[in-house]
Design a protein around this motif. Structure first.
Motif, PDB file in Angstrom:
ATOM      1  N   ILE A  33       0.861  -1.172   0.000  1.00  0.00           N
ATOM      2  CA  ILE A  33       0.000   0.000   0.000  1.00  0.00           C
ATOM      3  C   ILE A  33       0.902   1.227   0.000  1.00  0.00           C
ATOM      4  O   ILE A  33       1.748   1.380   0.876  1.00  0.00           O
ATOM      5  N   ASN A  34       0.723   2.063  -0.982  1.00  0.00           N
ATOM      6  CA  ASN A  34       1.486   3.306  -1.048  1.00  0.00           C
ATOM      7  C   ASN A  34       0.701   4.396  -0.349  1.00  0.00           C
ATOM      8  O   ASN A  34      -0.414   4.713  -0.734  1.00  0.00           O
ATOM      9  N   MET A  35       1.298   4.949   0.681  1.00  0.00           N
ATOM     10  CA  MET A  35       0.642   6.000   1.454  1.00  0.00           C
ATOM     11  C   MET A  35       1.085   7.366   0.935  1.00  0.00           C
ATOM     12  O   MET A  35       2.263   7.558   0.625  1.00  0.00           O
ATOM     13  N   PRO A  36       0.172   8.321   0.854  1.00  0.00           N
ATOM     14  CA  PRO A  36       0.556   9.653   0.387  1.00  0.00           C
ATOM     15  C   PRO A  36       1.359  10.400   1.453  1.00  0.00           C
ATOM     16  O   PRO A  36       1.297  10.075   2.638  1.00  0.00           O
ATOM     17  N   VAL A  37       2.096  11.386   0.987  1.00  0.00           N
ATOM     18  CA  VAL A  37       2.868  12.209   1.901  1.00  0.00           C
ATOM     19  C   VAL A  37       1.922  13.172   2.603  1.00  0.00           C
ATOM     20  O   VAL A  37       1.056  13.785   1.973  1.00  0.00           O
ATOM     21  N   LYS A  38       2.077  13.285   3.916  1.00  0.00           N
ATOM     22  CA  LYS A  38       1.207  14.176   4.681  1.00  0.00           C
ATOM     23  C   LYS A  38       1.594  15.629   4.369  1.00  0.00           C
ATOM     24  O   LYS A  38       2.767  15.996   4.457  1.00  0.00           O
ATOM     25  N   PRO A  39       0.607  16.455   3.992  1.00  0.00           N
ATOM     26  CA  PRO A  39       0.934  17.853   3.669  1.00  0.00           C
ATOM     27  C   PRO A  39       1.370  18.619   4.921  1.00  0.00           C
ATOM     28  O   PRO A  39       0.984  18.281   6.036  1.00  0.00           O
ATOM     29  N   ASP A  40       2.183  19.660   4.687  1.00  0.00           N
ATOM     30  CA  ASP A  40       2.704  20.452   5.804  1.00  0.00           C
ATOM     31  C   ASP A  40       1.609  21.252   6.495  1.00  0.00           C
ATOM     32  O   ASP A  40       1.595  21.386   7.712  1.00  0.00           O
ATOM     33  N   SER A  41       0.683  21.788   5.732  1.00  0.00           N
ATOM     34  CA  SER A  41      -0.386  22.582   6.323  1.00  0.00           C
ATOM     35  C   SER A  41      -1.720  22.193   5.690  1.00  0.00           C
ATOM     36  O   SER A  41      -1.764  21.541   4.656  1.00  0.00           O
ATOM     37  N   GLU A  42      -2.796  22.633   6.302  1.00  0.00           N
ATOM     38  CA  GLU A  42      -4.116  22.304   5.777  1.00  0.00           C
ATOM     39  C   GLU A  42      -4.431  23.087   4.503  1.00  0.00           C
ATOM     40  O   GLU A  42      -5.337  22.730   3.769  1.00  0.00           O
ATOM     41  N   GLU A  43      -3.678  24.131   4.233  1.00  0.00           N
ATOM     42  CA  GLU A  43      -3.886  24.911   3.019  1.00  0.00           C
ATOM     43  C   GLU A  43      -3.461  24.114   1.784  1.00  0.00           C
ATOM     44  O   GLU A  43      -3.951  24.332   0.693  1.00  0.00           O
ATOM     45  N   ASP A  44      -2.504  23.175   1.989  1.00  0.00           N
ATOM     46  CA  ASP A  44      -2.016  22.355   0.872  1.00  0.00           C
ATOM     47  C   ASP A  44      -3.040  21.304   0.457  1.00  0.00           C
ATOM     48  O   ASP A  44      -2.938  20.753  -0.633  1.00  0.00           O
ATOM     49  N   GLN A  45      -4.014  21.008   1.310  1.00  0.00           N
ATOM     50  CA  GLN A  45      -5.010  19.999   0.988  1.00  0.00           C
ATOM     51  C   GLN A  45      -6.101  20.605   0.114  1.00  0.00           C
ATOM     52  O   GLN A  45      -6.602  21.682   0.390  1.00  0.00           O
ATOM     53  N   SER A  46      -6.447  19.888  -0.931  1.00  0.00           N
ATOM     54  CA  SER A  46      -7.533  20.359  -1.782  1.00  0.00           C
ATOM     55  C   SER A  46      -8.809  19.646  -1.355  1.00  0.00           C
ATOM     56  O   SER A  46      -8.798  18.438  -1.104  1.00  0.00           O
ATOM     57  N   PRO A  47      -9.915  20.351  -1.286  1.00  0.00           N
ATOM     58  CA  PRO A  47     -11.172  19.709  -0.867  1.00  0.00           C
ATOM     59  C   PRO A  47     -11.670  18.747  -1.930  1.00  0.00           C
ATOM     60  O   PRO A  47     -11.460  18.939  -3.128  1.00  0.00           O
ATOM     61  N   LEU A  48     -12.342  17.705  -1.481  1.00  0.00           N
ATOM     62  CA  LEU A  48     -12.869  16.683  -2.370  1.00  0.00           C
ATOM     63  C   LEU A  48     -14.259  17.084  -2.838  1.00  0.00           C
ATOM     64  O   LEU A  48     -15.123  17.417  -2.032  1.00  0.00           O
ATOM     65  N   LYS A  49     -14.457  17.067  -4.158  1.00  0.00           N
ATOM     66  CA  LYS A  49     -15.774  17.400  -4.705  1.00  0.00           C
ATOM     67  C   LYS A  49     -16.711  16.212  -4.519  1.00  0.00           C
ATOM     68  O   LYS A  49     -16.290  15.058  -4.534  1.00  0.00           O
ATOM     69  N   ALA A  50     -17.977  16.492  -4.379  1.00  0.00           N
ATOM     70  CA  ALA A  50     -18.977  15.442  -4.191  1.00  0.00           C
ATOM     71  C   ALA A  50     -19.075  14.540  -5.417  1.00  0.00           C
ATOM     72  O   ALA A  50     -19.345  13.348  -5.297  1.00  0.00           O
ATOM     73  N   SER A  51     -18.833  15.096  -6.600  1.00  0.00           N
ATOM     74  CA  SER A  51     -18.925  14.281  -7.814  1.00  0.00           C
ATOM     75  C   SER A  51     -17.754  13.301  -7.945  1.00  0.00           C
ATOM     76  O   SER A  51     -17.819  12.369  -8.738  1.00  0.00           O
ATOM     77  N   ASN A  52     -16.690  13.521  -7.164  1.00  0.00           N
ATOM     78  CA  ASN A  52     -15.517  12.655  -7.218  1.00  0.00           C
ATOM     79  C   ASN A  52     -15.392  11.765  -5.987  1.00  0.00           C
ATOM     80  O   ASN A  52     -14.332  11.202  -5.750  1.00  0.00           O
ATOM     81  N   ALA A  53     -16.445  11.660  -5.191  1.00  0.00           N
ATOM     82  CA  ALA A  53     -16.378  10.880  -3.953  1.00  0.00           C
ATOM     83  C   ALA A  53     -17.315   9.678  -4.026  1.00  0.00           C
ATOM     84  O   ALA A  53     -18.447   9.779  -4.489  1.00  0.00           O
TER      85      ALA A  53
END
Length: 173
Positions: A55-75
Motif C-alpha cells: 500500500i502506497n501512502m501519500p505524503v502528509k501535507p505540511d499545512s491544511e492549506e495544501d489539501q484540496s477539498p474533495l468534490k462530491a462528484s468525485n467521492a
C-alpha cells in the motif's frame, strides 16, 4: 553393521547351558543416512513466502492549506458494517445521499466498483470507513476488492457521526 558376540563359559560345574548370544547393533550408518536425508530435504524445500499487499501512502501535507477539498462528484464512500454488510453511497454525507446495501461477493461491491460511474471518472476517490462493529476481515476483504478492481485512489478514513446516523436510519437502529 551388526555383530554377534558370544559369552564365554564361566567354568563352573553343573549343567551345560546353551550359550547366550548378545547382539550389538552399530547405529552410526543409520544416523548418518538420517542426517543426510534431513539436510537434503531442508536444502531443496522452498519456504512459503508471506503474502502481503503493498500500500502506497501519500505524503502528509505540511499545512491544511495544501489539501484540496474533495468534490462530491468525485467521492464514493464505502461503510463497513456488522454481519459482513457493506453500505455505500455516491457523493459526500453532507448532501444527504441515498445509502445502498451490498455484500463482499463478486456480484456485490465488486460489481459496483467496476461500474462505469466509478471507472470512467479518473478523479474518483473511494473513501473506506469501517464502523466499530466491523471486523478486521472486512477491512482486508475491501482492500482485496480495491486491488482486484484496480482502483487507483482510495483511502481508509475514520467514520464520522453523520455516517453512523445514515447507517442507523437505513437499518432502523
Amino acid at each position: 553393521m551388526a555383530e554377534i558376540q558370544e559369552k564365554a563359559d564361566s567354568g563352573k560345574g553343573g549343567k551345560k547351558r546353551a550359550k547366550k548370544m548378545s547382539v550389538h547393533l552399530d547405529m552410526t550408518p543409520m544416523v548418518d543416512l538420517a542426517f543426510l536425508l534431513l539436510t537434503f530435504f531442508m536444502l531443496t524445500t522452498t519456504f512459503s513466502k508471506p503474502q502481503t499487499m503493498e500500500i502506497n501512502m501519500p505524503v502528509k501535507p505540511d499545512s491544511e492549506e495544501d489539501q484540496s477539498p474533495l468534490k462530491a462528484s468525485n467521492a464514493f464512500t464505502i461503510i463497513l458494517g456488522d454481519d459482513d454488510k457493506v453500505y455505500y453511497y455516491y457523493g459526500l454525507v453532507e448532501d444527504k445521499p441515498e445509502l445502498n446495501t451490498t455484500d463482499y461477493s463478486a456480484n456485490g461491491i465488486r460489481k459496483v466498483l467496476i461500474s462505469p460511474r466509478i471507472k470512467s471518472n479518473d478523479k474518483m476517490v473511494v473513501l473506506i470507513k469501517p464502523m466499530d462493529v466491523s471486523r478486521y476481515k472486512n477491512v482486508v476483504d475491501i482492500l482485496d476488492e480495491m486491488k482486484i478492481t484496480d482502483t487507483k485512489k482510495y483511502a481508509l478514513v475514520d467514520i464520522n457521526d453523520a455516517d453512523k446516523e445514515l447507517v442507523a436510519s437505513k437499518t432502523g437502529g
